[in-house]
Motif scaffolding. Structure first.
Motif, short mmCIF file in Angstrom:
data_model
loop_
_atom_site.label_atom_id
_atom_site.label_comp_id
_atom_site.label_asym_id
_atom_site.label_seq_id
_atom_site.Cartn_x
_atom_site.Cartn_y
_atom_site.Cartn_z
N ARG A 63 0.31 -0.35 -15.85
CA ARG A 63 1.86 -0.08 -15.53
C ARG A 63 2.19 0.43 -14.25
O ARG A 63 2.61 0.75 -13.67
CB ARG A 63 2.63 -0.81 -16.80
N ASP A 64 1.47 2.03 -14.89
CA ASP A 64 1.46 2.66 -14.06
C ASP A 64 0.71 3.30 -12.64
O ASP A 64 2.01 4.02 -12.62
CB ASP A 64 1.48 4.16 -15.38
N LEU A 65 0.01 2.77 -12.72
CA LEU A 65 -1.17 3.07 -11.43
C LEU A 65 0.14 1.34 -10.98
O LEU A 65 0.12 1.77 -9.58
CB LEU A 65 -2.36 2.15 -11.90
N THR A 66 0.61 0.50 -11.67
CA THR A 66 0.58 -0.46 -11.00
C THR A 66 2.46 0.28 -10.25
O THR A 66 2.85 -0.36 -8.78
CB THR A 66 1.60 -1.54 -11.37
N ARG A 67 3.20 1.12 -10.81
CA ARG A 67 4.01 1.62 -10.66
C ARG A 67 3.64 2.17 -9.21
O ARG A 67 4.89 2.59 -8.59
CB ARG A 67 4.74 2.26 -11.39
N PHE A 68 2.91 3.28 -9.45
CA PHE A 68 2.39 4.51 -8.15
C PHE A 68 1.93 3.54 -6.92
O PHE A 68 2.54 4.07 -5.80
CB PHE A 68 1.29 4.98 -9.17
N TYR A 69 1.62 2.36 -7.17
CA TYR A 69 1.28 1.92 -5.81
C TYR A 69 2.00 1.25 -4.90
O TYR A 69 2.13 1.06 -4.02
CB TYR A 69 -0.56 0.65 -7.27
N ASP A 70 2.41 0.52 -5.80
CA ASP A 70 4.52 0.00 -5.31
C ASP A 70 4.82 1.05 -4.84
O ASP A 70 5.61 0.68 -3.27
CB ASP A 70 5.33 -0.83 -6.09
N LYS A 71 4.96 2.00 -5.21
CA LYS A 71 5.99 3.25 -4.91
C LYS A 71 5.42 3.90 -3.28
O LYS A 71 6.55 3.53 -2.09
CB LYS A 71 5.96 4.66 -5.67
N GLU A 77 5.20 0.12 4.40
CA GLU A 77 5.65 -1.13 4.67
C GLU A 77 7.36 -0.69 5.36
O GLU A 77 7.21 -1.59 6.32
CB GLU A 77 6.11 -2.07 3.64
N ASP A 78 7.58 0.25 5.00
CA ASP A 78 9.25 0.39 5.71
C ASP A 78 8.80 1.22 6.61
O ASP A 78 8.84 3.01 7.14
CB ASP A 78 10.49 1.49 5.02
N VAL A 79 8.62 0.73 8.51
CA VAL A 79 7.97 1.67 9.03
C VAL A 79 9.14 2.54 9.88
O VAL A 79 9.20 3.18 10.55
CB VAL A 79 7.53 1.14 10.47
N THR A 80 10.26 2.00 9.35
CA THR A 80 11.35 3.61 9.89
C THR A 80 11.59 4.51 9.58
O THR A 80 12.13 4.92 9.86
CB THR A 80 13.13 2.50 9.48
N ILE A 81 11.01 4.58 8.50
CA ILE A 81 10.90 6.08 7.45
C ILE A 81 10.79 6.82 8.82
O ILE A 81 9.00 6.96 9.01
CB ILE A 81 11.06 5.97 6.67
N PRO A 82 11.00 8.29 9.09
CA PRO A 82 10.84 9.09 9.70
C PRO A 82 10.12 10.04 9.15
O PRO A 82 10.13 10.62 8.27
CB PRO A 82 11.57 9.84 10.35
#
Length: 541
Positions: A63-71, A77-82
């Protein structure tokens, strides 16, 4: 024997009571009687309990690895973040230099994990080094310092200058990007500068307190670490009362730590000898910067973000279309804005096009190296100049030759080597800056004289990009600053007509608060300009 087999054997020994003679005798002939088999049910139940705890631990780890992966995935995925946001840039470097290593090396060496480690090791040499993490942390402290940023606000992703009860928003990101407790701890990891480190450690402690017991695989620090470091920093800064309070809190979570227990006794003894210190809050003095004697003026100009003080407005300043009597500029005159008269500083708007600016950046990028400054007869990288630069000959691309013709037409100067230097392209890093300096040589031993074409008589600096905040060019003694204006060029004379250096041209590149700052410098030398800018004995010329 593999690690899994070793673990199973160890668990079996623990469960069956290794070292107990009675248990050992029973194991020798368990198969010979059902009663002995029945007795084996008890240790198996213990094994199941151990295995259940192991599985729960593995589930928590996954679960911890999944959380890190998702983060991390959400950031990609958000290409707008500069990436020009220094907080995002810092956490990117921290993830690649620290978080990923902690995640990868915390796993058991199964085949899948071995593949993950192999993949990590293949790219490890291309990842930021620990020195990069230190540099990024110092950059955040520099921004905190120069722009008087509130550390708690920075940790929440807010760029605010707080002076007393006044709060000024210097930059409003499209999306808030906050720091974790471990991020704040890493910023303050270099404990030498307590003035800057203590606010970050205080924020780390505050955040760790909120999430106490929720340790994350990728973190290197914990609440204990943050309390330990902050207590030591407070003691070194002279605040014994604060050090004692934090050390007692540390012992609340870790009561068996003998070193901290000794520290508590020492702090209590010191305070008993000086009871006034218990009620006195120590004010930590900001450290001096030996190479920067004009810090207050420099930082004040940077904090304006390039907006010039109104009392420096002058009716003799003007805007015009400039041809400089050159046929080259008749059809497309330059848009000239006189910024200042003494020293004379002019800004030429839209001097290059977007395509030209991009081309120059692309040509320079493969050759960028850490920028250096003249130190005696040598050139060395220094902390007060944070950038990378590259030199481009005009033969690299025909466009650079066209650019040289345009500069020559506008300035009326001879910019062919050796009368001018090659184009220097500079890219500033996280919080990149260049503290107050002169472009012209102030010592006869300067490497600038190796060209045998005299001193730098003029500077022509082209802004190849825009920035979202910060990065202004501040003229210290003249007391004005010029913001970054994309595609514009800034021109000034470094020398009087007598050949003496103009002290009023002391200038600085303010730290880039948010953005990716690129500039191109063309430095023009004295020789070759004798009939283009004649000499004068008047020291005011």
């Amino acid at each position: 024997m593999g690690s899994g087999a070793r673990l199973a054997a160890l668990l079996a020994l623990l469960a069956l009571g290794a070292g107990d003679p009675a248990a050992a005798t029973a194991r020798e002939d368990t198969f010979s009687a059902l009663t002995s088999v029945a007795r084996a049910l008890a240790p198996e139940r213990r094994l199941l309990g151990t295995l259940r705890r192991y599985l729960r631990g593995e589930e928590a780890r996954l679960r911890d690895l999944t959380r890190f992966y998702d983060k991390v995935l959400s950031l990609h995925e958000d290409v707008t973040i500069p990436v020009v946001n220094p907080l995002l840039a810092f956490t990117l470097i921290k993830r690649l230099q620290s978080d990923w290593r902690n995640v990868v090396h915390s796993l058991e060496a199964t085949e899948n994990i071995r593949a993950l480690k192999d993949g990590y090791e293949k790219v490890e040499q291309d990842l930021p080094a620990f020195e990069d993490l230190e540099g990024a942390a110092r950059a955040l402290m520099r921004l905190q310092d120069v722009y008087m940023l509130n550390v708690k606000g920075l940790a929440q992703g807010v760029f605010q200058r707080v002076t007393g009860s006044s709060i000024t928003d210097l930059y409003s990101p499209r999306q808030l990007f906050s720091l974790t407790a471990d991020d704040c701890f890493q910023v303050a990891y270099d404990m030498g500068d307590y003035y800057h480190a203590i606010p970050w450690l205080e924020e780390a402690v505050s955040l760790f307190r909120r999430s106490y017991g929720e340790w994350k695989t990728e973190d290197e620090a914990s609440l204990d670490d943050a309390l330990d470091y902050l207590a030591f920093a407070c003691f070194q800064a002279g605040n014994v009362s604060c050090a004692l309070s934090l050390s007692r809190e540390f012992l609340h979570y870790n009561p068996d730590n003998k070193r901290m227990a000794r520290n508590v006794l020492k702090y209590e003894r010191l305070l008993s000898q000086n009871t006034l210190q218990m009620a006195t809050e120590t004010v930590i003095q900001r450290p001096n910067v030996p190479n920067l004697q004009t810090r207050d003026t420099y930082e004040g100009l940077c904090q304006t973000l390039g907006s010039q003080p109104t009392h420096y407005q002058n009716p003799r300043l003007y805007c015009s279309y400039e041809t400089n009597s050159s046929p080259y500029l008749l059809l497309q005159p330059a848009r000239k804005e006189v910024i200042h008269l003494r020293p004379f500083v002019a800004l030429y708007h839209d001097f290059v096009s977007d395509a030209e600016a991009q081309k120059i950046r692309e040509l320079a990028e493969p050759w960028l190296q850490r920028s250096v400054v003249a130190s005696g007869e040598k050139q060395l990288p220094v902390e007060y100049r944070i950038s990378k630069s590259a030199w481009l000959k005009d033969t690299v691309d025909p466009m650079l030759g066209t650019l040289d013709h345009r500069i020559a037409a506008l300035t009326g100067l001879d910019i062919q080597p050796p009368y001018a230097e090659y184009l220097q392209v500079v890219n500033y890093g996280i919080g990149g800056h260049y503290e107050p300096h002169f472009d012209h040589a102030t010592s006869p031993s300067s490497p600038l004289y190796r060209m045998k074409s005299g001193n730098r008589v003029a500077t022509f600096m082209i802004y190849l990009s825009a920035v979202e905040a910060g990065g202004a060019t501040a003229f210290i003694y003249a007391n004005f600053s010029v913001p970054v204006v994309k595609n514009a060029a800034l021109f000034w004379w470094n020398l009087h007509r007598s050949g003496e250096g103009d002290g009023d041209t002391l200038h600085a590149g303010c730290p880039v608060l948010v953005g990716d700052k690129w500039v191109a410098n063309k430095w023009i030398h004295e020789y070759g300009q004798e009939f283009r800018r004649p000499c004068s004995t008047n020291p005011e010329d």
